[in-house]
Design an enzyme around this catalytic site. Structure first.
Site, PDB file in Angstrom:
ATOM      1  N   TYR A 164      -1.169  -0.930  10.505  1.00  0.00           N
ATOM      2  CA  TYR A 164      -1.531  -1.304   9.130  1.00  0.00           C
ATOM      3  C   TYR A 164      -0.400  -0.923   8.177  1.00  0.00           C
ATOM      4  CZ  TYR A 164      -3.834  -1.066   4.569  1.00  0.00           C
ATOM      5  OH  TYR A 164      -4.143  -1.217   3.248  1.00  0.00           O
ATOM      6  N   SER A 222       0.842  -1.197   0.000  1.00  0.00           N
ATOM      7  CA  SER A 222       0.000   0.000   0.000  1.00  0.00           C
ATOM      8  C   SER A 222       0.876   1.246   0.000  1.00  0.00           C
ATOM      9  CB  SER A 222      -0.881   0.007   1.257  1.00  0.00           C
ATOM     10  OG  SER A 222      -1.475   1.267   1.437  1.00  0.00           O
TER      11      SER A 222
HETATM   12  N1  LIG Z   1      -8.709  -0.192  -1.279  1.00  0.00           N
HETATM   13  C1  LIG Z   1      -7.626   0.561  -1.200  1.00  0.00           C
HETATM   14  O1  LIG Z   1      -7.667   1.797  -1.367  1.00  0.00           O
HETATM   15  C2  LIG Z   1      -6.304  -0.051  -0.901  1.00  0.00           C
HETATM   16  C3  LIG Z   1      -5.172   0.767  -0.926  1.00  0.00           C
HETATM   17  C4  LIG Z   1      -3.939   0.212  -0.665  1.00  0.00           C
HETATM   18  C5  LIG Z   1      -3.818  -1.141  -0.420  1.00  0.00           C
HETATM   19  N2  LIG Z   1      -4.931  -1.937  -0.393  1.00  0.00           N
HETATM   20  C6  LIG Z   1      -4.739  -3.352  -0.105  1.00  0.00           C
HETATM   21  O2  LIG Z   1      -5.380  -4.120  -1.101  1.00  0.00           O
HETATM   22  C7  LIG Z   1      -5.865  -5.339  -0.556  1.00  0.00           C
HETATM   23  C8  LIG Z   1      -7.344  -5.500  -0.893  1.00  0.00           C
HETATM   24  O3  LIG Z   1      -8.051  -4.412  -0.346  1.00  0.00           O
HETATM   25  P1  LIG Z   1      -9.569  -4.130  -0.695  1.00  0.00           P
HETATM   26  O4  LIG Z   1      -9.749  -2.668  -0.510  1.00  0.00           O
HETATM   27  O5  LIG Z   1      -9.922  -4.747  -1.997  1.00  0.00           O
HETATM   28  O6  LIG Z   1     -10.318  -4.888   0.505  1.00  0.00           O
HETATM   29  P2  LIG Z   1     -11.854  -5.335   0.635  1.00  0.00           P
HETATM   30  O7  LIG Z   1     -12.701  -4.643  -0.351  1.00  0.00           O
HETATM   31  O8  LIG Z   1     -12.163  -5.170   2.078  1.00  0.00           O
HETATM   32  O9  LIG Z   1     -11.820  -6.891   0.266  1.00  0.00           O
HETATM   33  C9  LIG Z   1     -11.162  -7.777   1.099  1.00  0.00           C
HETATM   34  C10 LIG Z   1     -11.278  -9.174   0.556  1.00  0.00           C
HETATM   35  O10 LIG Z   1     -10.566 -10.039   1.434  1.00  0.00           O
HETATM   36  C11 LIG Z   1     -11.450 -10.997   2.015  1.00  0.00           C
HETATM   37  N3  LIG Z   1     -11.064 -11.117   3.409  1.00  0.00           N
HETATM   38  C12 LIG Z   1     -11.067 -10.149   4.337  1.00  0.00           C
HETATM   39  N4  LIG Z   1     -10.642 -10.618   5.516  1.00  0.00           N
HETATM   40  C13 LIG Z   1     -10.361 -11.925   5.314  1.00  0.00           C
HETATM   41  C14 LIG Z   1      -9.879 -12.960   6.131  1.00  0.00           C
HETATM   42  N5  LIG Z   1      -9.639 -12.766   7.432  1.00  0.00           N
HETATM   43  N6  LIG Z   1      -9.695 -14.180   5.622  1.00  0.00           N
HETATM   44  C15 LIG Z   1      -9.975 -14.418   4.317  1.00  0.00           C
HETATM   45  N7  LIG Z   1     -10.421 -13.480   3.479  1.00  0.00           N
HETATM   46  C16 LIG Z   1     -10.617 -12.250   3.970  1.00  0.00           C
HETATM   47  C17 LIG Z   1     -12.838 -10.419   1.830  1.00  0.00           C
HETATM   48  O11 LIG Z   1     -13.821 -11.450   1.675  1.00  0.00           O
HETATM   49  P3  LIG Z   1     -14.626 -12.122   2.890  1.00  0.00           P
HETATM   50  O12 LIG Z   1     -15.074 -10.981   3.733  1.00  0.00           O
HETATM   51  O13 LIG Z   1     -15.690 -12.906   2.301  1.00  0.00           O
HETATM   52  O14 LIG Z   1     -13.623 -12.984   3.551  1.00  0.00           O
HETATM   53  C18 LIG Z   1     -12.683  -9.693   0.517  1.00  0.00           C
HETATM   54  O15 LIG Z   1     -12.788 -10.603  -0.551  1.00  0.00           O
HETATM   55  C19 LIG Z   1      -5.594  -5.259   0.940  1.00  0.00           C
HETATM   56  O16 LIG Z   1      -4.410  -5.957   1.230  1.00  0.00           O
HETATM   57  C20 LIG Z   1      -5.399  -3.776   1.194  1.00  0.00           C
HETATM   58  O17 LIG Z   1      -4.562  -3.546   2.310  1.00  0.00           O
HETATM   59  C21 LIG Z   1      -6.166  -1.417  -0.625  1.00  0.00           C
END
Ligand SMILES: NC(=O)c1ccc[n+]([C@@H]2O[C@H](COP(=O)([O-])OP(=O)(O)OC[C@H]3O[C@@H](n4cnc5c(N)ncnc54)[C@H](OP(=O)(O)O)[C@@H]3O)[C@@H](O)[C@H]2O)c1
Length: 315
Positions: A203, A190
């Site tokens: 985080y 990130s």
């Molecule tokens: N969105 C951003 O702006 C952003 C920016 C920088 C980095 N990131 C990184 O990108 C990655 C994805 O982020 P996102 O924004 O797409 O997140 P998200 O929308 O919250 O999606 C998270 C996904 O992970 C699964 N998940 C969550 N907790 C879990 C667990 N304990 N065990 C198994 N599966 C789990 C969720 O499905 P279930 O709930 O069904 O398990 C969902 O499919 C993360 O590593 C985040 O730190 C995101």
């Protein structure tokens, strides 16, 4: 006489420093063009890595977008997440849209080392070309370290989900990649792991771990034909960020992933898309870490982050 020599010398030094700064900016610009513009015409053929892609956290947001895009690019996909209904829904969507095969593994990555034998068994006989370590969690309520609600549980769960999952998934998948002398591992770090971020300290620190691990691993296994890419997004509209409207700064997960995948083969460390690379460049130019670490900036930054997390209630 002495004075004019000194002047001349300082003049030369100034010119040298200016040339260095200009050349550095030109170099950054050229690298940006290479990473984000060239792939519009020439893309790495991802299919050369193998038949299956594995995506953790594959049912929402960025992970789901990777799963769908990799299926569109010809991969069968292993989907790993917590919620069975969501897993089945995404598997159906991939089947309908792309006719590719899917395999589902239901796992909660907040668990410790005991959860991995099940994953290892399920992946045993697959020809895995790509692993996307995407799963990640932030706080239910962001704040200063000691103010994190349920701090004991959160420490353990966040370390397991953000750090342990990446290391163990890599341990499971990498040996076969090394044997076959090809493979691609994409780790979702990130922009919060590029410089210190108050109010999301733990985080951010897990994301630094992901970034450093990826970069070191890329050097260790490059000669075995393995690419390890660290992706450092700024804001992407997902559940984690409370789904803000997409705009010039905030990307949809589909757009972000399409651009990020196009950078494979061009760079092993990327902000993912042109917009986020430009944001990183401007932040670096206007607020280098030395300035960020000054007392006044720390104070203003702390207040701004408090306000931001209050508005967005980062999950
Ligand atoms: N969105 C951003 O702006 C952003 C920016 C920088 C980095 N990131 C990184 O990108 C990655 C994805 O982020 P996102 O924004 O797409 O997140 P998200 O929308 O919250 O999606 C998270 C996904 O992970 C699964 N998940 C969550 N907790 C879990 C667990 N304990 N065990 C198994 N599966 C789990 C969720 O499905 P279930 O709930 O069904 O398990 C969902 O499919 C993360 O590593 C985040 O730190 C995101």
């Amino acid at each position: 006489m002495e004075d004019s020599k000194c002047h001349q010398w300082l003049h030369q030094l100034g010119l040298l420093a200016l040339s260095y700064l200009v050349l550095k900016q030109v170099w950054i610009l050229l690298v940006g063009v290479k990473n984000h513009i060239l792939p519009l015409w020439w893309r790495t053929d991802l299919k050369k890595y193998g038949g299956w892609a594995v995506v953790t956290g594959a049912t929402d947001g960025i992970g789901k977008a990777y799963a769908l895009e990799l299926a569109r690019r010809g991969f069968d996909v292993v989907l790993i997440s917590r919620t069975m209904e969501k897993l089945q829904k995404v598997a159906n969507e991939i089947g309908k849209q792309t006719q590719r095969k899917t395999k589902i593994i239901q796992v909660d990555f907040t668990g410790g080392p005991e959860i991995y034998p099940k994953v290892e068994k399920a992946l045993k006989d697959l020809d895995i070309g790509i692993l996307v370590n995407n799963v990640g969690m932030s706080y239910s309520e962001a704040g200063r370290f000691l103010e994190i609600p349920g701090i004991n549980k959160t420490i353990e769960e966040m370390m397991n989900c953000n750090v342990l999952s990446m290391v163990h998934m890599t341990r499971i998948v990498l040996p076969r990649m090394v044997e076959r002398k090809k493979g691609l591992i994409i780790n979702l770090s990130s922009a919060a792991g590029v410089r210190p971020y108050p109010m999301v300290a733990m985080y951010g620190a897990t994301k630094v771990f992901m970034d450093f691990f990826s970069r070191s691993l890329n050097s260790e296994y490059g000669r075995d034909g393995i690419i390890v890419q660290s992706v450092l997004p700024h804001l992407v509209s997902t559940n984690m960020t409370r789904n803000p409207a997409a705009n010039i700064l905030v990307k949809t997960s589909d757009d972000f992933v399409r651009e990020a995948l196009n950078t494979v083969g061009y760079t092993h460390r990327t902000f993912g898309c042109l917009s986020h690379s430009i944001q990183a460049y401007i932040l670096d130019l206007l607020l280098p870490e030395t300035v960020m670490n000054s007392r006044i900036c720390r104070f203003i930054g702390g207040c701004a982050m408090s306000l931001l997390v209050k508005i967005m209630k980062v999950d």
